[in-house]
Design a protein around this motif. Structure first.
Motif, PDB file in Angstrom:
ATOM      1  N   ALA A 260     -51.257 -54.479 -26.531  1.00  9.88           N
ATOM      2  CA  ALA A 260     -50.334 -55.098 -25.583  1.00  9.88           C
ATOM      3  C   ALA A 260     -51.110 -55.661 -24.402  1.00  9.88           C
ATOM      4  CB  ALA A 260     -49.314 -54.091 -25.103  1.00  9.88           C
ATOM      5  N   ILE A 261     -50.698 -56.828 -23.943  1.00 16.37           N
ATOM      6  CA  ILE A 261     -51.280 -57.445 -22.750  1.00 16.37           C
ATOM      7  C   ILE A 261     -50.349 -57.155 -21.589  1.00 16.37           C
ATOM      8  CG2 ILE A 261     -51.982 -59.602 -21.657  1.00 16.37           C
ATOM      9  CD1 ILE A 261     -52.536 -60.697 -24.487  1.00 16.37           C
ATOM     10  N   GLY A 262     -50.905 -56.540 -20.538  1.00 17.36           N
ATOM     11  CA  GLY A 262     -50.070 -56.147 -19.403  1.00 17.36           C
ATOM     12  C   GLY A 262     -49.003 -55.161 -19.827  1.00 17.36           C
ATOM     13  N   THR A 263     -47.758 -55.481 -19.530  1.00 18.33           N
ATOM     14  CA  THR A 263     -46.643 -54.602 -19.886  1.00 18.33           C
ATOM     15  C   THR A 263     -46.144 -54.833 -21.313  1.00 18.33           C
ATOM     16  OG1 THR A 263     -45.004 -56.177 -19.037  1.00 18.33           O
ATOM     17  CG2 THR A 263     -45.887 -54.552 -17.479  1.00 18.33           C
ATOM     18  N   GLY A 264     -46.744 -55.820 -21.989  1.00 17.08           N
ATOM     19  CA  GLY A 264     -46.280 -56.153 -23.329  1.00 17.08           C
ATOM     20  C   GLY A 264     -45.031 -57.014 -23.323  1.00 17.08           C
ATOM     21  N   THR A 265     -44.706 -57.558 -22.157  1.00 17.55           N
ATOM     22  CA  THR A 265     -43.558 -58.458 -22.004  1.00 17.55           C
ATOM     23  C   THR A 265     -44.019 -59.702 -21.246  1.00 17.55           C
ATOM     24  OG1 THR A 265     -42.905 -57.392 -19.935  1.00 17.55           O
ATOM     25  CG2 THR A 265     -41.890 -56.566 -21.971  1.00 17.55           C
ATOM     26  N   PRO A 266     -43.276 -60.807 -21.330  1.00 17.54           N
ATOM     27  CA  PRO A 266     -43.680 -62.018 -20.611  1.00 17.54           C
ATOM     28  C   PRO A 266     -43.874 -61.758 -19.130  1.00 17.54           C
ATOM     29  CG  PRO A 266     -41.979 -62.553 -22.199  1.00 17.54           C
ATOM     30  CD  PRO A 266     -42.094 -61.048 -22.184  1.00 17.54           C
ATOM     31  N   GLY A 267     -44.986 -62.274 -18.578  1.00 15.85           N
ATOM     32  CA  GLY A 267     -45.306 -62.052 -17.179  1.00 15.85           C
ATOM     33  C   GLY A 267     -44.673 -63.071 -16.255  1.00 15.85           C
ATOM     34  N   ASN A 268     -44.711 -62.777 -14.973  1.00 17.29           N
ATOM     35  CA  ASN A 268     -44.091 -63.636 -13.964  1.00 17.29           C
ATOM     36  C   ASN A 268     -44.753 -65.000 -13.866  1.00 17.29           C
ATOM     37  OD1 ASN A 268     -42.274 -61.623 -13.270  1.00 17.29           O
ATOM     38  ND2 ASN A 268     -43.615 -60.773 -11.681  1.00 17.29           N
ATOM     39  N   VAL A 269     -46.087 -65.044 -14.006  1.00 13.72           N
ATOM     40  CA  VAL A 269     -46.798 -66.315 -13.863  1.00 13.72           C
ATOM     41  C   VAL A 269     -46.409 -67.273 -14.984  1.00 13.72           C
ATOM     42  CG1 VAL A 269     -49.061 -67.437 -13.919  1.00 13.72           C
ATOM     43  CG2 VAL A 269     -48.729 -65.353 -12.569  1.00 13.72           C
ATOM     44  N   ALA A 270     -46.480 -66.797 -16.223  1.00 12.34           N
ATOM     45  CA  ALA A 270     -46.130 -67.650 -17.362  1.00 12.34           C
ATOM     46  C   ALA A 270     -44.675 -68.089 -17.293  1.00 12.34           C
ATOM     47  CB  ALA A 270     -46.405 -66.916 -18.676  1.00 12.34           C
ATOM     48  N   THR A 271     -43.800 -67.156 -16.947  1.00 14.12           N
ATOM     49  CA  THR A 271     -42.372 -67.474 -16.876  1.00 14.12           C
ATOM     50  C   THR A 271     -42.105 -68.534 -15.810  1.00 14.12           C
ATOM     51  OG1 THR A 271     -41.778 -65.245 -17.623  1.00 14.12           O
ATOM     52  CG2 THR A 271     -40.079 -66.508 -16.475  1.00 14.12           C
ATOM     53  N   ARG A 272     -42.734 -68.367 -14.651  1.00 16.52           N
ATOM     54  CA  ARG A 272     -42.530 -69.332 -13.571  1.00 16.52           C
ATOM     55  C   ARG A 272     -43.116 -70.693 -13.914  1.00 16.52           C
ATOM     56  NH1 ARG A 272     -39.550 -71.951 -10.603  1.00 16.52           N
ATOM     57  NH2 ARG A 272     -40.292 -72.587  -8.545  1.00 16.52           N
ATOM     58  N   LEU A 273     -44.298 -70.706 -14.514  1.00 15.98           N
ATOM     59  CA  LEU A 273     -44.921 -71.978 -14.872  1.00 15.98           C
ATOM     60  C   LEU A 273     -44.101 -72.721 -15.923  1.00 15.98           C
ATOM     61  CD1 LEU A 273     -48.739 -71.144 -14.929  1.00 15.98           C
ATOM     62  CD2 LEU A 273     -47.530 -72.666 -13.343  1.00 15.98           C
ATOM     63  N   ARG A 274     -43.492 -71.995 -16.841  1.00 13.32           N
ATOM     64  CA  ARG A 274     -42.624 -72.651 -17.831  1.00 13.32           C
ATOM     65  C   ARG A 274     -41.443 -73.317 -17.135  1.00 13.32           C
ATOM     66  NH1 ARG A 274     -41.617 -72.411 -23.379  1.00 13.32           N
ATOM     67  NH2 ARG A 274     -39.461 -72.920 -23.940  1.00 13.32           N
ATOM     68  N   GLU A 275     -40.839 -72.606 -16.178  1.00 15.71           N
ATOM     69  CA  GLU A 275     -39.711 -73.168 -15.438  1.00 15.71           C
ATOM     70  C   GLU A 275     -40.130 -74.419 -14.675  1.00 15.71           C
ATOM     71  OE1 GLU A 275     -38.605 -69.953 -12.948  1.00 15.71           O
ATOM     72  OE2 GLU A 275     -37.465 -68.872 -14.494  1.00 15.71           O
ATOM     73  N   ILE A 276     -41.255 -74.331 -13.973  1.00 17.41           N
ATOM     74  CA  ILE A 276     -41.738 -75.473 -13.186  1.00 17.41           C
ATOM     75  C   ILE A 276     -42.044 -76.653 -14.093  1.00 17.41           C
ATOM     76  CG2 ILE A 276     -43.611 -76.331 -11.721  1.00 17.41           C
ATOM     77  CD1 ILE A 276     -43.862 -73.476 -10.605  1.00 17.41           C
ATOM     78  N   TYR A 277     -42.760 -76.384 -15.188  1.00 19.48           N
ATOM     79  CA  TYR A 277     -43.153 -77.466 -16.091  1.00 19.48           C
ATOM     80  C   TYR A 277     -41.938 -78.197 -16.645  1.00 19.48           C
ATOM     81  CZ  TYR A 277     -45.009 -80.007 -20.042  1.00 19.48           C
ATOM     82  OH  TYR A 277     -45.325 -81.006 -20.938  1.00 19.48           O
ATOM     83  N   LEU A 278     -40.982 -77.456 -17.164  1.00 24.16           N
ATOM     84  CA  LEU A 278     -39.809 -78.097 -17.754  1.00 24.16           C
ATOM     85  C   LEU A 278     -39.020 -78.876 -16.704  1.00 24.16           C
ATOM     86  CD1 LEU A 278     -38.636 -75.306 -20.210  1.00 24.16           C
ATOM     87  CD2 LEU A 278     -39.472 -77.579 -20.819  1.00 24.16           C
ATOM     88  N   ASP A 279     -38.896 -78.324 -15.519  1.00 24.69           N
ATOM     89  CA  ASP A 279     -38.164 -79.002 -14.451  1.00 24.69           C
ATOM     90  C   ASP A 279     -38.853 -80.308 -14.056  1.00 24.69           C
ATOM     91  OD1 ASP A 279     -36.092 -79.148 -12.407  1.00 24.69           O
ATOM     92  OD2 ASP A 279     -37.697 -78.731 -10.983  1.00 24.69           O
ATOM     93  N   GLU A 280     -40.157 -80.242 -13.828  1.00 26.50           N
ATOM     94  CA  GLU A 280     -40.894 -81.427 -13.388  1.00 26.50           C
ATOM     95  C   GLU A 280     -40.988 -82.484 -14.494  1.00 26.50           C
ATOM     96  OE1 GLU A 280     -41.865 -82.136 -10.339  1.00 26.50           O
ATOM     97  OE2 GLU A 280     -41.006 -80.244  -9.659  1.00 26.50           O
ATOM     98  N   MET A 281     -41.183 -82.051 -15.714  1.00 23.18           N
ATOM     99  CA  MET A 281     -41.325 -83.006 -16.816  1.00 23.18           C
ATOM    100  C   MET A 281     -40.004 -83.700 -17.127  1.00 23.18           C
ATOM    101  SD  MET A 281     -44.444 -83.377 -17.887  1.00 23.18           S
ATOM    102  CE  MET A 281     -44.855 -83.369 -16.130  1.00 23.18           C
ATOM    103  N   ARG A 282     -38.912 -82.993 -16.987  1.00 27.57           N
ATOM    104  CA  ARG A 282     -37.616 -83.633 -17.184  1.00 27.57           C
ATOM    105  C   ARG A 282     -37.392 -84.723 -16.131  1.00 27.57           C
ATOM    106  NH1 ARG A 282     -35.084 -78.247 -18.971  1.00 27.57           N
ATOM    107  NH2 ARG A 282     -34.283 -78.681 -21.049  1.00 27.57           N
ATOM    108  N   LYS A 283     -37.801 -84.445 -14.908  1.00 23.64           N
ATOM    109  CA  LYS A 283     -37.640 -85.434 -13.845  1.00 23.64           C
ATOM    110  C   LYS A 283     -38.467 -86.690 -14.118  1.00 23.64           C
ATOM    111  CE  LYS A 283     -37.036 -82.006 -10.138  1.00 23.64           C
ATOM    112  NZ  LYS A 283     -37.713 -81.406  -8.966  1.00 23.64           N
ATOM    113  N   ALA A 284     -39.650 -86.513 -14.694  1.00 21.74           N
ATOM    114  CA  ALA A 284     -40.573 -87.630 -14.897  1.00 21.74           C
ATOM    115  C   ALA A 284     -40.465 -88.267 -16.278  1.00 21.74           C
ATOM    116  CB  ALA A 284     -42.010 -87.148 -14.680  1.00 21.74           C
TER     117      ALA A 284
END
Length: 286
Positions: A260-284
């Motif tokens: 397991a990496i970390g807690t074995g669950t999705p981390g805050n950094v990856a989760t936040r970056l996915r949100e940011i990426y999808l939001d910004e890419m949809r706009k552009a």
């Protein structure tokens, strides 16, 4: 429903699209490709994919058959004709058909073969796996030395996908000289504290278009980015990990080689970056 595909200037039913048995893409894997995601009927990071296509063609001394505007028009037409709301557009350019099999390149002026088709992928952005994360295994990286060129020679990545499937996991991370290069079809990252660690650009890895955007967004969000090699052991000791690609966007990785990496669950950094990426890419999106 039969898809409409693009072949050498024509829009055709997929059942009518034919490529010569002498095409060098078929005989020599002498071609390059790109995959652009579609969200809400619009193309994601299209300019980046167009620029990388040009780079790949230049590295193989192939002529680009279309301008960026022409490529955009073809992509949009295919998306419209096939009614794609969420999915992908696959583009492939080969060195064409010289009329026979020969290791030497065809004569100058031989027309390239240009193929595009769509793939509908409902729920692409809302993939439930992003909430649970991927599990990966590590395998030796025995590919050729120019992984920065997005060629159609994908046999070993395909074998890696099958190794992962046989192991009951989602993907494989490729390892060379003790360090992770990338995933079978994605770039690889680990996170330690607020620091994102990923291999630097070179001939060893694909210069990911999603990678470039995500690292830009990470820096804008005041996250530290360190571009260097990392080992499998480092990944096991990381706080979290993730991959990026044009179709998976940002996907958390929660396990490597059974650890397991970390807690074995999705981390805050990856989760936040996915949100940011999808939001910004949809706009552009175009």
């Amino acid at each position: 429903m039969t898809r409409t595909v693009y072949l050498n200037g024509d829009y055709l039913p997929e059942t009518e699209a034919k490529v010569s048995v002498f095409d060098r893409g078929f005989l020599m894997a002498d071609g390059v490709y790109e995959v652009t995601s579609v969200l809400g009927g619009k193309l994601i990071d299209f300019a980046g994919h167009c620029a990388r296509l040009q780079r790949s063609l230049d590295e193989l001394a192939m002529t680009n058959p279309h301008t960026p505007d022409e490529w955009l028009a073809i992509h949009r037409e295919l998306v419209a004709r096939n009614g794609i709301d969420e999915g992908m557009v696959y583009l492939q350019v080969t060195r064409g058909n010289p009329g026979d099999r020969d290791f030497a390149f065809p004569p100058a002026g031989t027309p390239p073969t240009v193929v595009l088709f769509t793939q509908a992928k409902a729920g692409l952005a809302d993939n439930p796996v992003a909430k649970t994360g991927w599990k990966v295994i590590s395998i030796p990286d025995i590919r050729w030395g120019r992984r920065d060129i997005k060629t159609v020679q994908l046999l070993y990545p395909s074998m890696g996908k099958m190794m992962a499937k046989a192991a009951g996991v989602d993907d494989a991370w490729l390892v060379e000289d003790g360090c992770v290069t990338e995933g079978t079809s994605n770039n690889a990252y680990i996170v330690k504290g607020n620091r994102i660690i990923t291999r630097a650009l070179s001939n060893d890895i694909l210069h990911g278009i999603t990678r470039a955007a995500v690292l830009r967004f990470a820096r804008e969000a005041q996250m530290e980015v360190e571009e260097r090699n990392f080992t499998v052991d480092e990944a096991k000791q990381a706080d979290e990990a993730f991959i990026t690609s044009a179709s998976a966007f940002v996907m958390p990785v929660v396990e490597i080689d059974g650890a397991a990496i970390g807690t074995g669950t999705p981390g805050n950094v990856a989760t936040r970056l996915r949100e940011i990426y999808l939001d910004e890419m949809r706009k552009a999106a175009v």
